[in-house]
Design an enzyme around this catalytic site. Structure first.
Site, PDB file in Angstrom:
ATOM      1  N   ASN B 154       0.964  -1.048   0.327  1.00 21.34           N
ATOM      2  CA  ASN B 154       0.291   0.117  -0.038  1.00 21.34           C
ATOM      3  C   ASN B 154       0.673   1.378   0.239  1.00 21.34           C
ATOM      4  O   ASN B 154       0.640   2.240  -0.375  1.00 21.34           O
ATOM      5  CB  ASN B 154      -1.181  -0.162   0.524  1.00 21.34           C
ATOM      6  CG  ASN B 154      -0.085  -0.427   2.500  1.00 21.34           C
ATOM      7  OD1 ASN B 154       0.571  -1.821   2.530  1.00 21.34           O
ATOM      8  ND2 ASN B 154      -1.193   0.613   3.451  1.00 21.34           N
ATOM      9  N   CYS B 328       6.841  11.081  13.253  1.00 15.22           N
ATOM     10  CA  CYS B 328       6.518  12.616  13.363  1.00 15.22           C
ATOM     11  C   CYS B 328       4.674  12.954  13.154  1.00 15.22           C
ATOM     12  O   CYS B 328       4.136  13.252  13.650  1.00 15.22           O
ATOM     13  CB  CYS B 328       7.052  14.057  12.915  1.00 15.22           C
ATOM     14  SG  CYS B 328       8.194  14.644  13.546  1.00 15.22           S
TER      15      CYS B 328
END
Lengths: 126, 389
Positions: B154, B328
């Site tokens: 994916n 992050c």
């Protein structure tokens, strides 16, 4: 994406004081690319005050906004005052940061303090 | 969000539902709200809708309707397959083979199974993200009961050599499951041709609604029930069926089967235009995944010296929606395991961006990205302490 408030987004999109200072009086570096954030602060000291503060940051939106805010808060302050700036103060000045961003944003004041310590080591008399 | 300047390039995460899909769903919210397990007419109408959808879903992948189990999402299908097949076949052995770049809905339940005494061989992939079928052959043991390898990744878009892998599984008498969330309804997928014994796939990746997915299980393959309760889905997945979601999923499958070929002819052109545009205009950027065996809408790149969330935010300010594998930006605060598995350094992986192009994207969308991206990359690099250029 919409986790950052307007103030954070403003400091991220238009960061203040980006850059390096050639012949800086002190340099402080924290973080590393593995954890996702890295900051380098450069300071110029005149009459015991931070005459100029610049930074370079590798990191997320919060990391960039925090660096920008720290640089703004520190400029013009005495070294003692600048050493008092805490990561909490920075987050507060930015109007808050998302919970999961606090850790990566904790680096801002640390990098500034490291730059000041670096300066003090070179100027032991102060 | 719905302004004309909004450019959605995160189709690998989720897609905009096709209007024809929404039309198909509405009667199952407004008029046909009975419980499909009830014997009255209100229930029978819903049952009919579900069974019609089951036929369409099965036809997309060349299966029989009775081999389709409806679930709530791709992750559930993966959990169901891995845990259900492992537990139902443990008398034959407790060894499972998979790859390091599988979705976390395979890797995390596998960790759980390992705590319960199962053993796993988690195969590494090469720099393009390919599992070497020979590695699978070598990893097979007398007690191997399941091989699970995703059809395509994916994130990086690499389409695996599934047929070779399934033939190895078949000749060893091992059940072969594949995670087809990134491929079913997107590229050609026939479970018989590809030799899949089980296949996870989901509606939201193929212009259908969220909350609707399926697990195909070949007739004769033993699998333990996943939700215990009533006899829905032949007792293997109890709970009242998501009739609107299933009806929409059925329609999405029907449309995909008919229109996939022409959509992909266009997507490949847009994809290659975007790749060229990025490579020609930005230095020190790597295209990840295989160029020869790649999903038609996938452009996965790593920009050196900068971090992905910042890129996502700047693109978002221009109305462009993309994804990143940076730590992050992830809730887990970990960099994408797919990026590190293909050999990217942690620093490079932080600057990874996935542009996933879908059927509603236009050439103008791609041109806009090529126009706004270089200055964003430049601005962030000039801010980065790692960049010396």
């Amino acid at each position: 994406m919409f986790q950052y408030n307007e103030k954070v987004m403003d400091h991220f999109a238009n960061p203040r004081n980006v850059g390096e200072i050639v012949n800086a009086d002190g340099v402080g570096e924290v973080g590393n690319p593995v954890c996702g954030d890295m900051m380098t602060f450069y300071i110029k000291v005149k009459d015991g005050k931070l005459d100029d503060v610049k930074f370079k940051t590798f990191g997320c939106g919060a990391a960039i906004a925090v660096s920008s805010m720290v640089s703004e808060m520190a400029k013009g302050k005495t070294l003692e005052q600048a050493m008092q700036i805490s990561n909490k103060d920075v987050a507060k000045q930015l109007g808050g940061l998302p919970e999961n961003k606090l850790h990566c944003s904790n680096l801002g004041a640390d990098a500034l303090h490291k730059a000041i310590e670096n300066y003090r080591q070179q100027h032991k008399e102060i | 969000m719905e302004n004309k300047n909004f450019i959605y390039l995160d189709n690998a995460s989720s897609t905009k539902a096709d209007d024809r899909v929404i039309e198909e769903m509405l009667p199952f919210i407004k008029e046909h709200y009975g419980n499909p397990s009830s014997v009255h007419q209100a229930g029978a109408d819903v049952r009919e809708g579900i069974e019609n959808a089951r036929v369409k879903v099965s036809e997309l992948i060349g299966a029989n309707p009775e081999e389709i189990y409806f679930t709530s999402c791709g992750s559930e299908s993966n959990n169901f397959a891995l845990i259900g097949i492992a537990e139902a076949n443990q008398s034959k052995g407790r060894h499972i083979i998979t790859s390091a770049i599988e979705h976390l809905s395979i890797l995390n339940p596998l960790k759980d199974l390992q705590k319960k005494g199962y053993e796993a061989s988690i195969l590494t992939v090469d720099k393009d993200g390919f599992v070497n079928p020979q590695d699978i052959k070598k990893a097979i043991r007398p007690d191997t009961i399941l091989i699970s390898i995703m059809h395509a990744n994916n994130e990086i878009g690499t389409i695996q050599k599934i047929k070779e892998i399934s033939e190895i599984a078949k000749s060893a008498g091992v059940i072969f499951h594949s995670d087809g969330v990134a491929t079913a309804g997107i590229i050609e997928l026939d479970v018989n041709e590809l030799g899949m014994d089980a296949l996870s796939f989901s509606s939201q990746q193929m212009y259908g609604p969220k909350g609707s997915a399926a697990l195909y299980v070949r007739k004769g393959v033993r699998i333990k029930p996943f939700i215990l309760g009533g006899v829905q889905e032949k007792g293997r997945r109890a709970g009242t069926e998501n009739a609107p979601g299933i009806a929409g999923f059925g329609k999405a499958c029907e449309i995909a089967k008919l229109e996939m070929k022409s959509i992909n002819e266009r997507l490949v052109i847009l994809r290659d235009k975007l790749i060229k545009g990025i490579m020609d205009n930005i230095k020190e950027v790597t295209l990840n995944g295989s160029m020869e065996s790649r999903l038609p809408g996938n452009v996965h790149v790593s920009f050196e010296y900068i971090e992905g969330e910042s890129i996502v935010l700047f693109l978002n300010m221009q109305g462009i929606t993309v994804a990143t594998g940076s730590s992050c930006a992830s809730q887990a605060l970990k960099v994408s395991h797919v990026c590190t598995s293909i050999g990217l350094s942690q620093a490079t992986a932080q600057g990874s961006i996935l542009f996933s192009i879908g059927k509603y994207n236009t050439e103008a969308d791609i041109e806009k990205v090529i126009e706004v991206l270089p200055p964003i990359i430049d601005k962030l690099r000039k801010m980065s302490p790692l960049y010396k250029g």
